[in-house]
Design an enzyme around this catalytic site. Structure first.
Site, mmCIF file in Angstrom:
data_model
loop_
_atom_site.group_PDB
_atom_site.id
_atom_site.type_symbol
_atom_site.label_atom_id
_atom_site.label_comp_id
_atom_site.label_asym_id
_atom_site.label_seq_id
_atom_site.Cartn_x
_atom_site.Cartn_y
_atom_site.Cartn_z
ATOM 1 N N CYS A 103 0.600 -1.269 0.101
ATOM 2 C CA CYS A 103 -0.009 0.089 -0.127
ATOM 3 C C CYS A 103 0.976 1.203 0.106
ATOM 4 C CB CYS A 103 -1.047 -0.140 0.941
ATOM 5 S SG CYS A 103 -2.436 1.010 0.854
ATOM 6 N N HIS A 211 -3.740 -5.042 0.639
ATOM 7 C CA HIS A 211 -3.051 -5.375 2.066
ATOM 8 C C HIS A 211 -3.019 -6.794 2.013
ATOM 9 C CE1 HIS A 211 -2.265 -1.422 4.251
ATOM 10 N NE2 HIS A 211 -3.195 -1.067 3.325
ATOM 11 N N GLU A 213 -1.405 -8.705 3.996
ATOM 12 C CA GLU A 213 -1.487 -9.242 5.429
ATOM 13 C C GLU A 213 -2.879 -9.447 5.963
ATOM 14 O OE1 GLU A 213 -2.050 -4.955 5.739
ATOM 15 O OE2 GLU A 213 -1.087 -6.163 4.373
#
Length: 246
Positions: A103, A211, A213
């Site tokens: 990001c 994202h 994660e």
């Protein structure tokens, strides 16, 4: 092996609960092999001490760094973080460390390479395709909201998925002009760059706009982290077996 995770001051307060930290731990990386860094850690953020660096999400990159005035009140910056991460990125490149941008990390990398950004997608026209996506989703962070399409199957991102992949979307800025020495390897349906890679022979430099994660339970997102981690392990092992200079 040691991996640096560069985060905002707020994210660092989460410690091991940070989703970036957890995503790498889920792949078998131990907590002692992961180091969360913020601008306050400048003195101990020596690239040569690490085998890889992750640049994460957070505040907007200061538009002055790509020679533009701040256009909108929605642009929230932290110049100390910009300067810290730009220096860390340069040092990581000098050491040829594996680099993963997420990001803001992708946006910062693009600016470091001389690129520019859309300062606010809701206020600036960014597509001539007649429509645009809502890139700042209102749903849960781990929910997929749009598709990204791989444009270079032989790229490093191509090791993570083939064709296309569903991702989340949590940003209000994006890459406008791509930096020199970078190439776009994935786009969203409305034409925004969703992934950048080094266009030369750098061992591993991949940056994504979404994202991963927050979606580390999904196969494609795990493969992205696995590809990064494999390069970190490779470097750590090479260093461990390198002859010592007396």
């Amino acid at each position: 092996m040691k991996i640096a995770i560069s985060v905002s001051k707020k994210e660092k307060q989460k410690g091991e609960k940070s989703p970036y930290f957890q995503a790498l731990k889920s792949l078998g990386v131990s907590a002692k092999e992961l180091v969360l860094l913020s601008p306050a850690d400048r003195a101990r953020a020596k690239a040569e001490d690490f085998d890889g660096v992750v640049f994460t999400g957070g505040e907007d990159v200061d538009p002055a760094l790509y020679e533009e005035p701040k256009k909108f009140s929605s642009v929230k910056t932290d110049r100390s973080r910009d300067e810290f991460e730009l220096a860390l990125l340069a040092a990581a490149q000098d050491c040829r460390l594996p680099i993963l941008g997420i990001c803001r990390g992708m946006q910062m990398i693009n600016v470091k390479f001389g690129g520019t950004l859309f300062q606010d997608l809701g206020r600036e026209p960014y597509s001539e395709m007649g429509y645009q996506l809502e890139h700042r989703q209102s749903g849960k962070r781990g929910e997929a909201t749009h598709t990204v399409t791989l444009t270079e199957p032989e790229s490093q991102l191509g090791e993570a998925f083939r064709g296309s992949c569903r991702v989340n979307s949590l940003h209000h800025q994006a890459v406008r002009r791509v930096g020199r020495g970078l190439k776009v390897t994935a786009y969203s349906e409305d034409g925004l760059p969703e992934a950048l890679e080094d266009a030369g022979d750098y061992p591993f430099l991949v940056a994504v706009q979404w994202h991963p994660e927050e979606m580390a339970d999904q196969p494609e997102q795990r493969k992205l982290f696995e590809a990064f981690l494999a390069k970190c392990i490779e470097l750590a092992e090479r260093r461990a077996h390198a002859p010592r200079i007396a």
